[in-house]
Write a protein that holds these residues in place. Structure first.
Motif, PDB file in Angstrom:
ATOM      1  N   ALA A  56       0.835  -1.205   0.000  1.00 29.93           N
ATOM      2  CA  ALA A  56       0.000   0.000   0.000  1.00 29.93           C
ATOM      3  C   ALA A  56       0.871   1.256   0.000  1.00 29.93           C
ATOM      4  O   ALA A  56       0.575   2.238  -0.696  1.00 29.93           O
ATOM      5  N   TYR A  59       2.299   1.927  -3.490  1.00 28.56           N
ATOM      6  CA  TYR A  59       1.362   2.562  -4.421  1.00 28.56           C
ATOM      7  C   TYR A  59       1.348   4.079  -4.215  1.00 28.56           C
ATOM      8  O   TYR A  59       1.266   4.850  -5.174  1.00 28.56           O
ATOM      9  N   SER A  60       1.425   4.528  -2.951  1.00 27.31           N
ATOM     10  CA  SER A  60       1.476   5.968  -2.682  1.00 27.31           C
ATOM     11  C   SER A  60       2.711   6.586  -3.315  1.00 27.31           C
ATOM     12  O   SER A  60       2.658   7.668  -3.909  1.00 27.31           O
ATOM     13  N   SER A  76      -4.567   4.117  -7.642  1.00 30.72           N
ATOM     14  CA  SER A  76      -5.434   4.391  -6.486  1.00 30.72           C
ATOM     15  C   SER A  76      -6.396   3.236  -6.247  1.00 30.72           C
ATOM     16  O   SER A  76      -6.654   2.836  -5.101  1.00 30.72           O
ATOM     17  N   GLN A  79      -4.448   0.427  -4.774  1.00 26.52           N
ATOM     18  CA  GLN A  79      -4.094   0.738  -3.384  1.00 26.52           C
ATOM     19  C   GLN A  79      -5.293   0.520  -2.457  1.00 26.52           C
ATOM     20  O   GLN A  79      -5.152  -0.044  -1.364  1.00 26.52           O
TER      21      GLN A  79
END
Length: 290
Positions: A56, A59-60, A76, A79
């Motif tokens: 997660a 992904y950011s 997004s 994520q």
């Protein structure tokens, strides 16, 4: 006659006491084995939670590395899916084998999707040299956030962590077969003379090539470990394994088969096959026999 009756009663009483002591000892050993199984399940679940959290976070990071609304929207969505699966995992008990197996399969899918986005974004960044300056600034921001969350000290550590996750091996198509003395498949464990475990190391172009030590741990219905293969290190502890094999891996899907000659009594029930390599549990599956 009375003396004989008293002697017989004394013998029966002694036998009952001995039986109770034996039963208590066996129950105590069973509790210890169950505790070890629970600890292993908790370790496995914790490792899965850590990976979901790291995915997660990645992904950011990737969303800050590109300037493409379509790809950012896809990232997004992935994520959010990863965070949802993490929440599901955190609610599941470690001994819920069905849910843990399902979420482990989902984790493998998340890892594969993340790997594809890493390769795609790297390719886009190499083709567009105009993004170099902006990419450097974004990496610096990501480094600062990562240091606060994960306690990392340098950008090199962060990148090494990402590479290690993407390069982790996966065991797929796991199967356990019991064979009788004629080498034929059997579902009756009383007739089992050879246990065969088959699986494949999945294709992974980011994984390091070379010889891999693969450990197979088979847990019996009573919670004990099948065989006396030796021990290996996992999660800062020592575990027993049933079989071990050195496999040459070159990044392509690689089939693996291991065999164990039965030298102990086998019982019907559910057996769990867990596979380890490079310090990770790379796959597990349960099988039921008569």
């Amino acid at each position: 006659m009375k003396k004989i009756l008293i002697a017989l009663l004394a013998i029966i009483f002694a036998a009952l006491i001995g039986g109770l002591i034996y039963l208590y000892k066996n129950l105590d050993e069973q509790k210890q084995e169950n505790r070890e199984m629970q600890e292993l399940a908790e370790l496995d679940k914790k490792e899965m939670e850590n990976e979901y959290q790291q995915f997660a976070a990645q992904y950011s990071e990737m969303k800050t590395q590109i300037n493409n609304d379509s790809i950012i929207e896809q990232l997004s969505a992935e994520q959010e899916k990863t965070q949802r699966l993490l929440a599901e995992l955190q609610r599941v008990k470690a001994n819920d084998a069905r849910e843990i197996t399902r979420l482990k399969k989902e984790l493998a899918t998340v890892r594969a999707v993340l790997r594809s986005y890493v390769l795609e974004i790297d390719s886009l960044n190499r083709l567009n040299q105009n993004l170099v300056e902006e990419n450097t600034r974004v990496k610096a921001q990501f480094q600062e956030a990562t240091n606060k969350i994960a306690g990392l000290n340098t950008e090199k550590q962060s990148l090494s962590e990402k590479v290690a996750i993407a390069a982790q091996l996966d065991a797929i198509a796991i199967n356990m077969t019991a064979k009788n003395k004629r080498g034929k498949k059997t579902e009756d464990m009383n007739k089992c003379k050879v246990v065969q475990v088959d699986f494949a190391l999945a294709k992974n172009v980011t994984a390091s090539s070379g010889m891999k030590n693969v450990y197979v741990r088979i847990t019996t219905p009573t919670g004990s470990v099948l065989g006396e293969g030796g021990t290996f290190n996992y999660e800062n502890r020592t575990l027993e394994y049933s079989m071990k094999k050195s496999v040459e891996y070159g990044g392509q899907e690689t089939p693996v088969s291991l065999f164990w000659n039965v030298n102990q009594a086998m019982s019907g029930g559910t057996y769990r096959v867990s596979i380890f390599a490079d310090g990770h549990m790379i796959g597990s599956k349960s099988f039921s026999f008569k």
